[in-house]
Design a protein around this motif. Structure first.
Motif, PDB file in Angstrom:
ATOM      1  N   SER A  47       4.880   6.927  44.761  1.00 34.94           N
ATOM      2  CA  SER A  47       4.589   6.438  46.103  1.00 34.94           C
ATOM      3  C   SER A  47       5.123   7.416  47.144  1.00 34.94           C
ATOM      4  CB  SER A  47       5.180   5.040  46.325  1.00 34.94           C
ATOM      5  OG  SER A  47       6.585   5.064  46.174  1.00 34.94           O
ATOM      6  N   LYS A  49       6.835   7.466  51.027  1.00 40.41           N
ATOM      7  CA  LYS A  49       7.461   6.712  52.110  1.00 40.41           C
ATOM      8  C   LYS A  49       7.489   7.616  53.338  1.00 40.41           C
ATOM      9  CE  LYS A  49      11.602   4.347  53.650  1.00 40.41           C
ATOM     10  NZ  LYS A  49      12.984   4.000  53.381  1.00 40.41           N
ATOM     11  N   ASN A  84      10.196   4.573  42.023  1.00 38.06           N
ATOM     12  CA  ASN A  84      11.028   4.112  43.151  1.00 38.06           C
ATOM     13  C   ASN A  84      12.273   4.946  43.405  1.00 38.06           C
ATOM     14  OD1 ASN A  84       9.334   1.943  43.906  1.00 38.06           O
ATOM     15  ND2 ASN A  84      10.102   0.786  42.156  1.00 38.06           N
ATOM     16  N   GLU A 108       0.353   6.558  54.181  1.00 38.97           N
ATOM     17  CA  GLU A 108       1.166   6.733  52.975  1.00 38.97           C
ATOM     18  C   GLU A 108       0.433   7.470  51.860  1.00 38.97           C
ATOM     19  OE1 GLU A 108       2.980   2.977  52.022  1.00 38.97           O
ATOM     20  OE2 GLU A 108       4.377   3.202  53.694  1.00 38.97           O
TER      21      GLU A 108
END
Length: 179
Positions: A47, A49, A84, A108
């Protein structure tokens, strides 16, 4: 409290002796293809951020690197996370340009997912540097509850036809190149 944009002032070198880098560090620092794709291949989940995205005035050095007279740009700062865990802090300087404003609205989405799909993309030399434990970038490391250590970074100027932009990536403690 961290104030953005973070300074990446350092002694960036393109002709660096690689003798003091491990083979793994060399592999990651000089990866010629998408760092995003390489990170995704190592993780179960990936991901982005967004830390900051704001109008920014390019320094004289940045204008010289980009070969542009335009002083206004979008400065985008993100963390690239694998499972994460923050692996890379990335900063990009995207000069204002009507033709390539799509790169200014990434949200994002990883920049690497977009630019490496463009067959006309050209990357100039990869420059690398070290950020010691006293560099202001370490404030972000502390805020992320990561151990303070010397960090390795790389930067490149990319060209899409006549549009040039600068991307810097700093490998955070715990990133794959430190294993």
């Amino acid at each position: 409290m961290t104030t953005f944009p973070l300074s990446l002032s350092a002694n960036w070198l393109s002709d660096i002796q690689t003798d003091d880098l491990t083979p793994t560090e060399q592999e990651w620092l000089f990866e010629p293809h998408s760092l995003t794709a390489k990170l995704k291949s190592k993780a179960t989940s990936f991901s982005v951020k967004v830390l900051s995205e704001q109008a920014f005035n390019l320094s004289h050095e940045q204008q010289q690197l980009l070969g542009c007279k335009t002083s206004s740009a979008l400065n985008r700062e993100v963390l690239l996370l694998c499972d994460n865990n923050p692996m890379v802090y990335a900063q990009s300087w995207l000069p204002n340009n009507q033709t390539h404003n799509s790169l200014h609205n990434m949200g994002e989405r990883p920049l690497g997912d977009v630019i490496f799909q463009q067959p006309e993309l050209v990357r100039q030399n990869i420059e690398i540097t070290r950020f010691d434990s006293k560099h202001s970038l370490q404030n972000l490391v502390t805020q992320l509850n990561l151990p303070t250590q010397t960090l390795l970074g790389r930067r490149s100027v990319f060209s899409l036809n006549d549009y040039q932009f600068l991307v810097a990536e700093v490998f955070l403690p715990g990133a794959y190149l430190y294993s």
